[in-house]
Structure formats: C-alpha cells, structure tokens
Design a protein around this motif. Structure first.
Motif, PDB file in Angstrom:
ATOM      1  N   SER A 105     -22.169   8.586 110.076  1.00 35.27           N
ATOM      2  CA  SER A 105     -22.429   8.191 108.689  1.00 35.27           C
ATOM      3  C   SER A 105     -22.984   9.364 107.883  1.00 35.27           C
ATOM      4  N   GLN A 106     -23.873  10.162 108.492  1.00 35.79           N
ATOM      5  CA  GLN A 106     -24.459  11.301 107.794  1.00 35.79           C
ATOM      6  C   GLN A 106     -23.445  12.430 107.644  1.00 35.79           C
ATOM      7  N   LEU A 107     -22.622  12.639 108.655  1.00 33.19           N
ATOM      8  CA  LEU A 107     -21.577  13.654 108.563  1.00 33.19           C
ATOM      9  C   LEU A 107     -20.570  13.274 107.478  1.00 33.19           C
ATOM     10  N   ALA A 108     -20.184  12.020 107.440  1.00 33.25           N
ATOM     11  CA  ALA A 108     -19.249  11.551 106.414  1.00 33.25           C
ATOM     12  C   ALA A 108     -19.837  11.770 105.025  1.00 33.25           C
ATOM     13  N   SER A 109     -21.112  11.450 104.856  1.00 36.90           N
ATOM     14  CA  SER A 109     -21.785  11.643 103.579  1.00 36.90           C
ATOM     15  C   SER A 109     -21.770  13.119 103.185  1.00 36.90           C
ATOM     16  N   TYR A 110     -22.075  13.987 104.129  1.00 34.29           N
ATOM     17  CA  TYR A 110     -22.063  15.435 103.881  1.00 34.29           C
ATOM     18  C   TYR A 110     -20.671  15.899 103.451  1.00 34.29           C
ATOM     19  N   LEU A 111     -19.641  15.360 104.095  1.00 39.13           N
ATOM     20  CA  LEU A 111     -18.267  15.761 103.794  1.00 39.13           C
ATOM     21  C   LEU A 111     -17.721  15.088 102.535  1.00 39.13           C
ATOM     22  N   GLY A 112     -18.433  14.091 102.019  1.00 37.11           N
ATOM     23  CA  GLY A 112     -18.005  13.408 100.815  1.00 37.11           C
ATOM     24  C   GLY A 112     -16.876  12.418 101.050  1.00 37.11           C
ATOM     25  N   ILE A 113     -16.867  11.813 102.241  1.00 38.48           N
ATOM     26  CA  ILE A 113     -15.834  10.824 102.578  1.00 38.48           C
ATOM     27  C   ILE A 113     -16.502   9.599 103.188  1.00 38.48           C
ATOM     28  N   THR A 114     -15.748   8.531 103.335  1.00 36.03           N
ATOM     29  CA  THR A 114     -16.307   7.341 103.964  1.00 36.03           C
ATOM     30  C   THR A 114     -16.340   7.520 105.473  1.00 36.03           C
ATOM     31  N   GLN A 115     -17.173   6.737 106.113  1.00 35.49           N
ATOM     32  CA  GLN A 115     -17.260   6.789 107.573  1.00 35.49           C
ATOM     33  C   GLN A 115     -15.931   6.363 108.200  1.00 35.49           C
ATOM     34  N   GLN A 116     -15.241   5.399 107.582  1.00 32.75           N
ATOM     35  CA  GLN A 116     -13.946   4.938 108.092  1.00 32.75           C
ATOM     36  C   GLN A 116     -12.914   6.069 108.021  1.00 32.75           C
ATOM     37  N   SER A 117     -12.918   6.812 106.933  1.00 32.52           N
ATOM     38  CA  SER A 117     -11.995   7.949 106.801  1.00 32.52           C
ATOM     39  C   SER A 117     -12.287   8.998 107.864  1.00 32.52           C
ATOM     40  N   LEU A 118     -13.552   9.259 108.091  1.00 33.67           N
ATOM     41  CA  LEU A 118     -13.924  10.242 109.110  1.00 33.67           C
ATOM     42  C   LEU A 118     -13.469   9.775 110.488  1.00 33.67           C
ATOM     43  N   SER A 119     -13.648   8.495 110.788  1.00 32.01           N
ATOM     44  CA  SER A 119     -13.200   7.961 112.080  1.00 32.01           C
ATOM     45  C   SER A 119     -11.690   8.139 112.239  1.00 32.01           C
ATOM     46  N   ARG A 120     -10.937   7.866 111.186  1.00 21.30           N
ATOM     47  CA  ARG A 120      -9.475   8.044 111.223  1.00 21.30           C
ATOM     48  C   ARG A 120      -9.109   9.504 111.458  1.00 21.30           C
ATOM     49  N   ILE A 121      -9.778  10.401 110.733  1.00 22.06           N
ATOM     50  CA  ILE A 121      -9.503  11.828 110.879  1.00 22.06           C
ATOM     51  C   ILE A 121      -9.781  12.279 112.308  1.00 22.06           C
ATOM     52  N   ARG A 122     -10.918  11.875 112.846  1.00 24.94           N
ATOM     53  CA  ARG A 122     -11.272  12.267 114.219  1.00 24.94           C
ATOM     54  C   ARG A 122     -10.241  11.737 115.212  1.00 24.94           C
ATOM     55  N   LYS A 123      -9.784  10.516 115.002  1.00 28.74           N
ATOM     56  CA  LYS A 123      -8.782   9.908 115.896  1.00 28.74           C
ATOM     57  C   LYS A 123      -7.466  10.679 115.822  1.00 28.74           C
ATOM     58  N   ASN A 124      -7.078  11.093 114.623  1.00 23.44           N
ATOM     59  CA  ASN A 124      -5.806  11.785 114.426  1.00 23.44           C
ATOM     60  C   ASN A 124      -5.767  13.207 114.960  1.00 23.44           C
ATOM     61  N   ILE A 125      -6.916  13.863 115.049  1.00 25.10           N
ATOM     62  CA  ILE A 125      -6.902  15.263 115.509  1.00 25.10           C
ATOM     63  C   ILE A 125      -7.159  15.408 117.007  1.00 25.10           C
ATOM     64  N   ARG A 126      -7.428  14.316 117.690  1.00 26.97           N
ATOM     65  CA  ARG A 126      -7.675  14.403 119.142  1.00 26.97           C
ATOM     66  C   ARG A 126      -6.419  14.579 119.915  1.00 26.97           C
TER      67      ARG A 126
END
Length: 189
Positions: free
Chosen positions: A168-189
């Motif tokens: 949640s804090q990383l997403a906030s720092y990046l200026g995106i939602t936590q759901q978007s960050l989860s999707r991004i992490r899933k897609n780059i693995r």
C-alpha cells in the motif's frame, strides 16, 4: 556511533575532539513499526540517523488519503527540516515502516554543535544538498513514466527496499492503486 561519524566525515573533516563533542550529544532511540519519528502539526525537535530500519515521509491529502513521498533506510539522516529550523509545525509525518533504531541529536544539542564546531554549517549544508538531490533523482523520473516503468525503476534504484515496505505504501509512493501494483507485479514475474 561509528556509522554516524563515518557518514558525517563524508561531508567534511572533524578532529577527534570535535567527534567526541558530537558523540556526547547523541542518544539512541528505538521506535516500533508504524510509530512516528515526527508528526504533522507538531514541531520537530530532533535529527535522526537511521541505524536500522526503514521510514517514510508522508502526509494526508484533502480527501484523507495517505500519500507516501519518500522512503529512507539505514545510513540516512531524517528530519522535517523546515519545522526543525524554523520552529514551526510540520506538515508531514516521518513514520517507521519497520521497527527502527536511530541515533538522535536534539535541537538544543544540534544548535550547540553548530555554535561550537567551526565548519559544522558547511557539513550540514552538504548533507542536505545530497539528500535533496537524492529526493529529486528518485521522484523526477516517476512523473513521466507509466506505472510499470515506475515500479521497475523503483526496483532498480532501491532493490533492498521493495521487500521491506507494505504494498500500500509502495503504491502510494508510485502514485498508483494497490490493485494496479499487484497486477504489475503479477505480470512481470
């Protein structure tokens, strides 16, 4: 204490007497995860050197959302400088992301060091210039990048931090939602 002195010596020279003078004014402070090193609405009365742990600088926007501006880990000085220098209420929080250990110098001791050690102001100026440059270098590229690139850039610049901070804090720092960050992490693995 050695890490703090080593850090300071990167920015200027001190003799053993000056090092001893500074060392006598440093105390240890431990704070638990989610506690605050300094808080918005209060005047900052101390400078901290992170010995162990990660902190974030954050604020709440007008919708009450928690916005993370920066992260700092070991071997960094942390202070809400505008509040500390001008004796005014802080507009940001410095919060422990993990359990943290600091070496702390109070405002009165900091001022005593400044009045006693010739050249201390130059050392401090160099430290804060370096910190400002690091902040700008970490934030500036994020503005023009898409979310995936922002995340990959964060991983590249701060490889040790990604597993130590909540999504949640990383997403906030990046200026995106936590759901978007989860999707991004899933897609780059």
């Amino acid at each position: 204490m050695d890490k703090l002195i080593e850090y300071i010596l990167h920015f200027g020279n001190l003799n053993q007497k000056q090092i001893g003078f500074i060392s006598q004014r440093v105390r240890e402070l431990e704070i638990n995860k989610n506690e605050y090193f300094s808080e918005a609405g209060k005047i900052s009365h101390q400078v901290g050197f992170i010995v162990e742990g990660v902190v974030r600088v954050c604020y709440y926007n007008n919708r009450g959302e928690d916005i993370t501006r920066y992260f700092f880990d070991e071997n960094h000085l942390v202070v809400e400088m505008k509040s500390f220098e001008n004796n005014i209420e802080s507009s940001e929080y410095i919060q422990a992301v993990t359990d943290c250990k600091f070496l702390v110098i109070s405002k009165s001791d900091w001022e005593e060091i400044d009045q006693t050690i010739i050249g201390w102001d130059t050392i401090v100026k160099r430290i804060f210039q370096k910190t400002l440059i690091e902040k700008l270098e970490s934030r500036s590229p994020l503005v023009a990048q898409d979310a995936t690139t922002r995340y990959l850039t964060f991983l590249e610049k701060f490889p040790k931090l990604s597993n130590r901070i909540p999504l949640s804090q990383l997403a906030s720092y990046l200026g995106i939602t936590q759901q978007s960050l989860s999707r991004i992490r899933k897609n780059i693995r």
